[in-house]
Design a protein around this motif. Structure first.
Motif, PDB file in Angstrom:
ATOM      1  N   MET A 297       0.979  -1.306   0.135  1.00 10.77           N
ATOM      2  CA  MET A 297       0.078   0.034  -0.032  1.00 10.77           C
ATOM      3  C   MET A 297       0.880   1.288   0.098  1.00 10.77           C
ATOM      4  N   THR A 298       0.596   1.961  -0.789  1.00  9.26           N
ATOM      5  CA  THR A 298       1.209   3.517  -0.852  1.00  9.26           C
ATOM      6  C   THR A 298       0.154   4.507  -0.369  1.00  9.26           C
ATOM      7  N   LEU A 299       0.668   5.777  -0.259  1.00  9.88           N
ATOM      8  CA  LEU A 299      -0.238   6.709   0.037  1.00  9.88           C
ATOM      9  C   LEU A 299      -1.183   7.168  -0.959  1.00  9.88           C
ATOM     10  N   SER A 300      -0.558   7.226  -2.247  1.00  5.44           N
ATOM     11  CA  SER A 300      -1.546   7.431  -3.382  1.00  5.44           C
ATOM     12  C   SER A 300      -2.497   6.521  -3.463  1.00  5.44           C
ATOM     13  N   ASP A 301      -2.370   5.280  -2.980  1.00  2.00           N
ATOM     14  CA  ASP A 301      -3.481   4.353  -2.952  1.00  2.00           C
ATOM     15  C   ASP A 301      -4.439   4.731  -2.070  1.00  2.00           C
ATOM     16  N   ILE A 302      -4.072   5.020  -0.997  1.00  2.00           N
ATOM     17  CA  ILE A 302      -5.045   5.608   0.182  1.00  2.00           C
ATOM     18  C   ILE A 302      -5.803   6.767  -0.455  1.00  2.00           C
ATOM     19  N   LYS A 303      -5.076   7.648  -0.797  1.00  2.17           N
ATOM     20  CA  LYS A 303      -5.917   8.825  -1.226  1.00  2.17           C
ATOM     21  C   LYS A 303      -6.893   8.474  -2.259  1.00  2.17           C
ATOM     22  N   ARG A 304      -6.673   7.593  -3.312  1.00  5.07           N
ATOM     23  CA  ARG A 304      -7.530   7.309  -4.139  1.00  5.07           C
ATOM     24  C   ARG A 304      -8.792   6.639  -3.561  1.00  5.07           C
ATOM     25  N   THR A 305      -8.635   5.710  -2.633  1.00  3.11           N
ATOM     26  CA  THR A 305      -9.719   4.858  -1.990  1.00  3.11           C
ATOM     27  C   THR A 305     -10.386   6.006  -1.207  1.00  3.11           C
ATOM     28  N   VAL A 306      -9.801   6.793  -0.231  1.00  5.81           N
ATOM     29  CA  VAL A 306     -10.541   7.758   0.431  1.00  5.81           C
ATOM     30  C   VAL A 306     -11.322   9.027  -0.419  1.00  5.81           C
ATOM     31  N   GLU A 307     -10.715   9.119  -1.572  1.00  5.35           N
ATOM     32  CA  GLU A 307     -11.731  10.139  -2.248  1.00  5.35           C
ATOM     33  C   GLU A 307     -12.702   9.270  -2.998  1.00  5.35           C
ATOM     34  N   ARG A 308     -12.496   8.058  -3.336  1.00  2.00           N
ATOM     35  CA  ARG A 308     -13.854   7.494  -3.661  1.00  2.00           C
ATOM     36  C   ARG A 308     -14.921   7.257  -2.571  1.00  2.00           C
ATOM     37  N   TYR A 309     -14.455   7.217  -1.281  1.00  7.70           N
ATOM     38  CA  TYR A 309     -15.514   7.135  -0.232  1.00  7.70           C
ATOM     39  C   TYR A 309     -16.069   8.519  -0.268  1.00  7.70           C
ATOM     40  N   VAL A 310     -15.428   9.743  -0.176  1.00  8.97           N
ATOM     41  CA  VAL A 310     -15.868  11.009  -0.003  1.00  8.97           C
ATOM     42  C   VAL A 310     -17.001  11.265  -1.260  1.00  8.97           C
ATOM     43  N   ALA A 311     -16.485  10.896  -2.358  1.00  6.32           N
ATOM     44  CA  ALA A 311     -17.463  10.941  -3.507  1.00  6.32           C
ATOM     45  C   ALA A 311     -18.754  10.115  -3.345  1.00  6.32           C
ATOM     46  N   ALA A 312     -18.927   9.046  -2.937  1.00  2.82           N
ATOM     47  CA  ALA A 312     -19.797   8.274  -2.602  1.00  2.82           C
ATOM     48  C   ALA A 312     -20.695   8.823  -1.415  1.00  2.82           C
TER      49      ALA A 312
END
Length: 363
Positions: A297-312
């Motif tokens: 896991m990288t911070l970029s992966d974390i950011k993409r996942t969290v941003e998908r959560y925020v969009a949802a």
């Protein structure tokens, strides 16, 4: 910006006679070699081009001198071989006045091969200081250390020097290692009653960064729309680097030493809600990629996942969400500590927080 370093030169008093070992530092000896210069709400102590930030309740002159003396005594006791390479890693090194005193004391006790790794977000991503004061300090320190110095803007940049395949030296393999962690002088705000012991709130010391390569942590903050300005104010204070802020609806996400995403939260219902939702999403992201390739896991992966959560969540509730990649001081300290203690050579971890010194010896 810090106070400008002028061209004045202060005569440096000898810390020790040439025919004997150095005496322990004293506040009086330091005061004779330095002068104070105020800037905004903080006080800086200068010695020629070196400086530190001083606050009576957080990082006083007396506590800094005590820290130096305690550290030197521990190094002498646990790392007695003066000819063995010694590497010191300083997190939040700033103006390097503390480091210059430590270096001269070690030289006085006969240590011959002293290497420094200095880390501060103010140094810039390529090691080029963001302001004249730090540039002058680093130039002077390079001369003092005979160029046995490497400069980093973040712990992430430091780790990349030997994990990114660019030939960086693994400091643990060289010899004894010392990690210095002086609680950021900006946490003087804690002394003014802002320190948070409420389990529903979290004190954070992160600095938002533009380049994710300098980040080691992600903040997800949620608040009611009418409180949006307060969140922006808190993040602006962190960006300036002169405040520690306390927040309620926040989670911190970072990659731990096992390559897994670790999520820290407060005990507030909103923070717990975000953690409960994001943890399985992050685990799913890791599992999905791990099934097709070796994946960490990288911070970029974390950011993409969290941003998908925020969009949802935008369609689920009317909360305002802020996502920020930061260089977090506490995460940096944990990562660097984990690094130095995983070592066959002796290591020391020396911190000072709210004027109190703490030393860990490993192994």
């Amino acid at each position: 910006m810090l106070p400008t370093v002028t061209s004045e030169s202060i005569a440096l008093l000898p810390l020790y006679a040439r025919d004997r070992q150095p005496a322990a530092l004293t506040p009086d000896a330091v005061m004779k070699q330095t002068h104070l210069r105020p800037h905004e709400h903080l006080m800086y102590r200068f010695q020629d081009r070196f400086f530190w930030c001083e606050h009576e309740d957080v990082s006083s002159l007396r506590s800094r001198v005590s820290y130096i003396n305690t550290l030197i005594n521990h190094i002498r006791q646990t790392m007695p071989n003066r000819e063995q390479p010694l590497t010191l890693i300083s997190l939040g090194a700033g103006g390097l006045l503390m480091e210059s005193f430590i270096h001269r004391q070690l030289q006085g006790y006969g240590y011959q091969d002293i290497h420094w790794r200095v880390i501060d977000i103010e140094y810039g991503p390529d090691g080029t200081p963001c302001c004249l004061s730090h540039r002058d300090s680093l130039d002077a320190f390079a001369t003092l250390t005979a160029e046995k110095l490497a400069i980093y803007a973040s712990d992430q940049r430091y780790f990349n020097t030997f994990t990114g395949g660019n030939g960086g030296v693994n400091d643990r393999g060289r010899g004894a290692t010392v990690l210095l962690g002086i609680d950021p002088p900006t946490s003087s705000s804690q002394a003014s009653g802002m320190a948070c012991f409420d389990p529903k709130r979290m004190s954070v010391k992160g600095r938002p960064v533009e380049d994710i390569a300098d980040a080691n942590c992600l903040y997800l903050i949620a608040c009611d729309p009418e409180d949006k300005a307060q969140v922006h104010h808190a993040m602006a204070a962190l960006t300036r680097g002169d405040r520690v802020v306390t927040l309620s609806g926040i989670i911190k996400c970072h990659v731990n030493k096992f390559g897994r995403c670790e999520v820290l939260s407060t005990q507030s219902p909103r923070s717990q809600m975000m953690k409960a939702a994001c943890v399985p999403l992050l685990e799913q992201a890791k599992a999905t990629q791990a099934s097709t390739s070796a994946f960490e896991m990288t911070l970029s992966d974390i950011k993409r996942t969290v941003e998908r959560y925020v969009a949802a969540m935008a369609d689920e509730n009317d909360l305002y969400y802020a996502v920020s990649c930061v260089s977090d001081y506490d995460v940096s300290l944990t990562r660097l500590r984990d690094y130095i203690i995983d070592n066959s050579h002796t290591s020391l971890f020396a911190t000072m927080e709210m004027n109190a010194t703490h030393i860990e010896n490993h192994p």
